[in-house]
Design a protein around this motif. Sequence first.
Motif, mmCIF file in Angstrom:
data_model
loop_
_atom_site.group_PDB
_atom_site.id
_atom_site.type_symbol
_atom_site.label_atom_id
_atom_site.label_comp_id
_atom_site.label_asym_id
_atom_site.label_seq_id
_atom_site.Cartn_x
_atom_site.Cartn_y
_atom_site.Cartn_z
ATOM 1 N N GLY A 181 41.851 30.499 50.766
ATOM 2 C CA GLY A 181 41.755 31.544 49.751
ATOM 3 C C GLY A 181 43.015 32.389 49.677
ATOM 4 O O GLY A 181 43.429 32.813 48.582
ATOM 5 N N ARG A 182 43.645 32.644 50.811
ATOM 6 C CA ARG A 182 44.916 33.382 50.807
ATOM 7 C C ARG A 182 46.001 32.577 50.104
ATOM 8 O O ARG A 182 46.819 33.128 49.366
ATOM 9 N N HIS A 183 46.010 31.277 50.339
ATOM 10 C CA HIS A 183 46.985 30.424 49.659
ATOM 11 C C HIS A 183 46.728 30.415 48.152
ATOM 12 O O HIS A 183 47.673 30.423 47.355
ATOM 13 N N GLU A 184 45.463 30.388 47.783
ATOM 14 C CA GLU A 184 45.108 30.441 46.363
ATOM 15 C C GLU A 184 45.646 31.720 45.727
ATOM 16 O O GLU A 184 46.202 31.687 44.614
ATOM 17 N N ALA A 185 45.499 32.842 46.427
ATOM 18 C CA ALA A 185 45.987 34.114 45.896
ATOM 19 C C ALA A 185 47.504 34.097 45.710
ATOM 20 O O ALA A 185 48.037 34.695 44.763
ATOM 21 N N HIS A 186 48.200 33.401 46.595
ATOM 22 C CA HIS A 186 49.668 33.306 46.491
ATOM 23 C C HIS A 186 50.062 32.608 45.190
ATOM 24 O O HIS A 186 50.940 33.096 44.455
ATOM 25 N N TRP A 187 49.420 31.480 44.896
ATOM 26 C CA TRP A 187 49.774 30.739 43.684
ATOM 27 C C TRP A 187 49.336 31.484 42.426
ATOM 28 O O TRP A 187 50.030 31.427 41.399
ATOM 29 N N LEU A 188 48.237 32.194 42.498
ATOM 30 C CA LEU A 188 47.826 33.006 41.354
ATOM 31 C C LEU A 188 48.855 34.092 41.060
ATOM 32 O O LEU A 188 49.158 34.390 39.900
ATOM 33 N N LYS A 189 49.397 34.672 42.121
ATOM 34 C CA LYS A 189 50.392 35.728 41.944
ATOM 35 C C LYS A 189 51.668 35.172 41.313
ATOM 36 O O LYS A 189 52.260 35.789 40.412
ATOM 37 N N LEU A 190 52.091 34.004 41.762
ATOM 38 C CA LEU A 190 53.302 33.405 41.206
ATOM 39 C C LEU A 190 53.096 32.975 39.757
ATOM 40 O O LEU A 190 53.986 33.136 38.919
ATOM 41 N N LEU A 191 51.933 32.437 39.463
ATOM 42 C CA LEU A 191 51.676 31.943 38.115
ATOM 43 C C LEU A 191 51.500 33.076 37.116
ATOM 44 O O LEU A 191 51.971 32.991 35.982
ATOM 45 N N GLY A 192 50.808 34.135 37.542
ATOM 46 C CA GLY A 192 50.578 35.256 36.643
ATOM 47 C C GLY A 192 49.857 34.815 35.386
ATOM 48 O O GLY A 192 48.800 34.185 35.430
ATOM 49 N N GLU A 193 50.470 35.102 34.249
ATOM 50 C CA GLU A 193 49.858 34.762 32.972
ATOM 51 C C GLU A 193 49.850 33.268 32.698
ATOM 52 O O GLU A 193 49.196 32.788 31.776
ATOM 53 N N HIS A 194 50.585 32.491 33.529
ATOM 54 C CA HIS A 194 50.657 31.043 33.332
ATOM 55 C C HIS A 194 49.526 30.296 34.046
ATOM 56 O O HIS A 194 49.477 29.067 33.983
ATOM 57 N N ALA A 195 48.643 31.032 34.734
ATOM 58 C CA ALA A 195 47.579 30.364 35.486
ATOM 59 C C ALA A 195 46.678 29.558 34.556
ATOM 60 O O ALA A 195 46.273 28.428 34.860
ATOM 61 N N GLY A 196 46.372 30.106 33.401
ATOM 62 C CA GLY A 196 45.589 29.374 32.404
ATOM 63 C C GLY A 196 44.194 29.042 32.881
ATOM 64 O O GLY A 196 43.666 29.604 33.842
ATOM 65 N N MET A 197 43.586 28.084 32.206
ATOM 66 C CA MET A 197 42.248 27.627 32.570
ATOM 67 C C MET A 197 42.318 26.837 33.879
ATOM 68 O O MET A 197 43.344 26.219 34.191
ATOM 69 N N PRO A 198 41.225 26.855 34.662
ATOM 70 C CA PRO A 198 41.230 26.102 35.929
ATOM 71 C C PRO A 198 41.565 24.633 35.702
ATOM 72 O O PRO A 198 41.021 23.985 34.811
ATOM 73 N N LYS A 199 42.482 24.129 36.524
ATOM 74 C CA LYS A 199 42.933 22.740 36.423
ATOM 75 C C LYS A 199 42.102 21.880 37.359
ATOM 76 O O LYS A 199 41.626 22.349 38.395
ATOM 77 N N ALA A 200 41.919 20.627 37.028
ATOM 78 C CA ALA A 200 41.173 19.720 37.891
ATOM 79 C C ALA A 200 41.954 19.465 39.180
ATOM 80 O O ALA A 200 43.180 19.332 39.164
ATOM 81 N N ALA A 201 41.236 19.418 40.293
ATOM 82 C CA ALA A 201 41.873 19.139 41.573
ATOM 83 C C ALA A 201 42.334 17.692 41.615
ATOM 84 O O ALA A 201 41.946 16.863 40.779
ATOM 85 N N SER A 202 43.177 17.365 42.581
ATOM 86 C CA SER A 202 43.658 15.994 42.735
ATOM 87 C C SER A 202 42.488 15.072 43.086
ATOM 88 O O SER A 202 41.422 15.521 43.522
ATOM 89 N N ILE A 203 42.702 13.779 42.905
ATOM 90 C CA ILE A 203 41.668 12.798 43.229
ATOM 91 C C ILE A 203 41.256 12.923 44.690
ATOM 92 O O ILE A 203 40.069 12.835 45.036
ATOM 93 N N ARG A 204 42.243 13.140 45.563
ATOM 94 C CA ARG A 204 41.946 13.278 46.991
ATOM 95 C C ARG A 204 41.026 14.455 47.244
ATOM 96 O O ARG A 204 40.026 14.347 47.964
ATOM 97 N N SER A 205 41.332 15.605 46.640
ATOM 98 C CA SER A 205 40.502 16.790 46.851
ATOM 99 C C SER A 205 39.117 16.612 46.249
ATOM 100 O O SER A 205 38.116 17.068 46.818
#
Length: 395
Positions: free
Chosen positions: A83-107
């Motif tokens: 969850g902390r890692h998720e918050a990091h990417w949300l902060k970097l993306l900002g307004e570019h986060a957009g709609m939730p993206k599908a996870a990789s096939i592995r995930s």
Amino acid sequence: MHPHADPQNPTDPDNAHPDNPSDQSSPSQDEAAPKTPPSSSDIKRWRQYLADERAEAAVYRQLAQRRDGEEREILLALAEAEGRHEAHWLKLLGEHAGMPKAASIRSQMLGFLARNFGSVFVLALAQRAEGRSPYAKDPAATRAMAADEQIHEEVVRGLATRGRNRLSGTFRAAVFGANDGLVSNLSLVMGMAATGVPATVVLFSGIAGLLAGALSMGAGEYVSVRSQLELLKATRPTQATLTAAPALDIEHNELVLVYLARGMSREAAEHRAAERMGVYSCDCDPSLSLHPEVEETVNEHEAVGSAWGAAISSFCFFASGAIVPILPFIFGMTGFAALAVAGTLVGIALLSTGAVVGLLSGTSPLTRGLRQLAIGLGAAAATYGLGFVFGAVIG
């Protein structure tokens, strides 16, 4: 801050504080905040990271629901870290986060396994996934995040080891039995068919090979595991010292030799012997093991598994593997077509068993599967060649 200061205006005099560097809002070295607007490739990569972090956190939470005690707390802590890692990417993306993206096939596969199957496969896959984290080479990820992923791999490895130990005895017999059945009976069928004998002879030879091999594997595995358990039991210390100690001659204390033989130092051996002979008392429990080797022996018993479980698994899985090569002949196929179908079916089975072993061992499922395939088909091809030569000589 001054009540009328504008926090969004860096030129506001109340925000500058040139004489107090500690008030400057410069990013730390581990924040890795981009100094320029992110490119489209950055946004795409970060959004994928974000989706995978969310999926992995969900996997750990789902696994935690099936656990209690310490294992549950560990899994929830892993989910919190993701969850902390998720918050990091949300902060970097900002307004570019957009709609939730599908996870990789592995995930996505991890999530499916976590929801529907046991945790051993999930943890083995998660261990491999954590070990392949790209954060160490991605400048947008912090050093702390890269370190987290390294630690997560070891944490998941420890959790997966518990499940592997519970599976090791019976699972080993099952995998070995299935592979032996597949390879040996395919080789037998190939060799017999290459000599030119009728299809009915090939079929009955395959059935005979199935029964003989399954019985042999079951009996051999029973004897093997039973013998190993007996050897381990023979190494475990008994409680004879508790009953014999009061009658021993304290001047010729052979009890010390017992503890020396178990690996204790002379000082520790003499101390324990004095306790057993009642020279002085201690607050220890006499029923506890006298040496760490006792606990290790118990763990080894768990890893070996039961003799009957191993024997039954070997019989059933050898038979299930050995029946595959003769299926085309059972359904009336003959000639090269029957051999081609048999080889294809066995190849698929070998890929599957190899992939399962790869998953549980935390290595590449594809590599393990291809290795099993190469070994099995190689043995069958060699036997076919020998059968062709023998058939030509006899004919």
